[in-house]
Design a protein around this motif. Structure first.
Motif, PDB file in Angstrom:
ATOM      1  N   VAL A  73      38.358  42.467  50.687  1.00 56.87           N
ATOM      2  CA  VAL A  73      37.060  42.473  50.768  1.00 56.87           C
ATOM      3  C   VAL A  73      36.632  41.064  50.023  1.00 56.87           C
ATOM      4  O   VAL A  73      35.748  40.438  50.641  1.00 56.87           O
ATOM      5  N   LEU A  97      38.491  47.555  45.662  1.00 62.77           N
ATOM      6  CA  LEU A  97      37.944  47.623  46.928  1.00 62.77           C
ATOM      7  C   LEU A  97      39.268  47.543  48.117  1.00 62.77           C
ATOM      8  O   LEU A  97      39.233  48.289  49.103  1.00 62.77           O
ATOM      9  N   TRP A 103      33.456  43.823  35.407  1.00 66.12           N
ATOM     10  CA  TRP A 103      33.175  44.943  36.318  1.00 66.12           C
ATOM     11  C   TRP A 103      33.491  44.522  37.791  1.00 66.12           C
ATOM     12  O   TRP A 103      33.972  45.152  38.408  1.00 66.12           O
ATOM     13  N   LEU A 104      33.083  43.169  37.911  1.00 68.65           N
ATOM     14  CA  LEU A 104      33.574  42.530  39.225  1.00 68.65           C
ATOM     15  C   LEU A 104      34.952  42.763  39.440  1.00 68.65           C
ATOM     16  O   LEU A 104      35.442  42.895  40.578  1.00 68.65           O
ATOM     17  N   LEU A 160      35.809  45.824  40.686  1.00 64.48           N
ATOM     18  CA  LEU A 160      35.487  46.098  41.962  1.00 64.48           C
ATOM     19  C   LEU A 160      36.417  45.174  42.844  1.00 64.48           C
ATOM     20  O   LEU A 160      36.928  45.755  43.847  1.00 64.48           O
ATOM     21  N   LEU A 214      29.913  41.046  32.732  1.00 63.95           N
ATOM     22  CA  LEU A 214      29.670  41.760  34.315  1.00 63.95           C
ATOM     23  C   LEU A 214      30.900  41.172  35.024  1.00 63.95           C
ATOM     24  O   LEU A 214      31.447  42.056  36.073  1.00 63.95           O
TER      25      LEU A 214
END
Lengths: 220, 309
Positions: free
Chosen positions: B153, B145, B137-138, B141, B134
């Motif tokens: 962000v 962003l 994925w983060l 992200l 995970l």
């Protein structure tokens, strides 16, 4: 794990992460609004760009010789971790070598600012003429005298008094072209609540429509 | 293996020997923090700024590469000191192993290690299942962003910078975020933050992908399956291939070297092992994906390198 399971779990994860991203983005829109009373250090990029560029390290805060910059904490109404100052508490002393800008590793404080007199932290405005004692005929002149760009950014202008027995008024007038928004005037105003305030320039300054301008500097 | 909560109690090693890496690590973590606090607390400004970007003795800039990358992705070009600082940090962790940051420097490690220790002591066994991928994925992200929104962000919630900046500049309500991380690690997912979610750690892991410093299990034939190393390891999945030699897809035997980039090189496995199975190993990754190296003493250079940071 077979291919179907792999695709399914990837889609699930992607969907969750996207939702999280959406939530974070929405939160950041709210969390990135800067109140008008919090001013950025000299050389700060336009607010939207500043929010992207600033890495919240606090080096500008540390290199300020006058300790008037702060880093916002979570829970304040200021974007967390970003530098600001409050003019009424302590304005910018406008150091010639601009150490805060020199310290900035990210260019959120733009290193192309080399003359502090070109800084644009905000714009001063006489926000309350009824409270300002200069308008009542008293010779205060504190904002005029403390202004680092004395005689240019704030000038004292002579006016006749309409009150009987009073000779003249010397009222402070801010000239936007010269004012850097350092905030010293607001800091120094002798009233309990300052009658001169420094706010972000776009909240104050008027602008002629393009077709009304006669020359390039915007004046008629 | 009677009590899963405790490590082997019949340890023949003295306490100090079983905790020397841990003590060194805490010394380093707190030492870094102390250097940053010297200024605010005592007016001795050796280091200014925080882990996001700092200046040491007015000459050494260090900048977090992930933060500077986000800044650049939002559309701005950093100052030279920022670029140099990020380059130095990249170089340092590329050589030492990226996640050395996590276990030797990052202040959040103090929080999550406490949660893991308490979890073990209280015998909290249940843990929600969550993919350790995970964090990648983060990380994606976090990098996406700024491109989409023009704003950094991630910095509105990042517990790593929140804690470090908070300790130095004033924490505000950010301690709530750290409390959330602590409770989440303690009650919901074992090693949930650092081991599953943290994109900062993922970024450092990627930075250290080719680092020549490894934990290895050269005396793995001595292993008596007490599982102590798995219990203390923040990324237990990295141990098995090296210890059991069975993870190569090709069916061949795995080198006794922990080559996963997830390994934080905290050294806890080295010291808790009664049979001294583990040690430190230096060597570049060869073309055949094996680590070309000879064994070095377990007490070797991590100590000094860690302290220099």
């Amino acid at each position: 794990m077979n291919r179907r399971e792999f695709v399914l779990s990837s889609v699930r994860t992607a969907a969750s992460v996207s939702l999280l991203g959406l939530g974070l983005s929405l939160y950041s829109r709210q969390a990135s609004s800067l109140p008008a009373w919090a001013l950025r250090p000299p050389g700060a990029l336009p607010e939207a760009d500043f929010q992207g560029a600033c890495i919240r390290c606090g080096l500008c805060v540390r290199d300020c010789p006058f300790d008037m910059l702060h880093l916002a904490r979570l829970g304040q109404n200021i974007p967390t971790g970003t530098p600001y100052f409050i003019a009424r508490e302590a304005g910018c002393e406008m150091c010639e070598d601009i150490p805060c800008v020199a310290a900035c590793p990210s260019n959120a404080l733009d290193h192309s600012l080399t003359d502090i007199n070109d800084a644009d932290m905000g714009l001063a405005i006489i926000s309350d003429q009824e409270a300002c004692i200069a308008f009542q005929g008293l010779r205060c002149e504190v904002c005029f005298n403390i202004c680092p760009i004395r005689g240019d950014a704030i000038r004292l202008e002579y006016r006749h008094s309409k009150r009987p027995g009073q000779q003249a008024l010397f009222i402070p007038v801010v000239y936007a072209e010269h004012c850097t928004g350092c905030g010293k005037c607001e800091e120094a105003c002798i009233l309990e609540e300052a009658a001169i305030k420094v706010l972000p320039r776009h909240l104050i300054q008027g602008k002629l429509a393009q077709h009304d301008r006669l020359n390039s500097n915007g004046s008629l | 293996m009677a009590d899963s909560r405790r490590l082997s109690t019949d340890s023949r090693k003295p306490w100090l020997k079983r905790h020397r890496w841990l003590l060194l690590r805490r010394f380093n973590q707190l030492g870094v923090l102390f250097m940053f606090l010297l200024g605010p607390l005592f007016g001795a400004w050796l280091v200014t700024g925080n882990l996001s970007s700092s200046m040491t003795l007015d000459i050494l800039p260090l900048t977090d590469p992930l933060l500077l990358t986000q800044s650049m992705l939002s559309g701005s070009w950093p100052a030279t000191t920022g670029l140099i600082g990020a380059g130095l940090v990249l170089l340092f962790y590329a050589l030492l192993g990226g996640r050395v940051f996590c276990s030797w420097v990052c202040p959040v490690n103090l929080v999550t290690d406490l949660a893991a220790w308490l979890r073990r002591r209280l015998g909290i066994r249940s843990s929600a299942r969550l993919s350790r991928n995970l964090r990648w994925w983060l990380l994606g992200l976090v990098l996406l962003l700024p491109v989409l929104t023009g704003t950094m962000v991630w910095e509105y919630v990042n517990p790593v910078s929140m804690l470090h900046r908070g300790l130095i500049f004033g924490i505000g309500w950010a301690w709530l975020i750290l409390a959330a991380v602590f409770l989440y690690d303690l009650l919901i997912v074992s090693r949930g933050w650092c081991g599953h979610l943290c994109p900062v750690g993922a970024c450092y892991a990627a930075i250290g992908v080719a680092a020549p410093v490894h934990i290895a299990a050269p005396r793995r034939d001595q292993c008596d399956d007490c599982l102590d190393c798995f219990k203390v390891c923040p990324e237990p999945q990295v141990i098995k291939p090296a210890l059991k030699g069975s993870a190569l897809r090709s069916g061949g035997r795995h080198d006794p070297v922990i080559d996963s980039i997830d390994c934080t090189k905290c050294g806890r496995c080295i010291e808790v092992c009664d049979r001294d199975v583990f040690g430190l190993r230096l060597g570049w990754r060869g073309q055949d994906q094996q680590i070309n190296s000879k064994l070095s003493e377990p007490t070797a250079s991590l100590k000094q390198q860690g302290l220099q940071h």
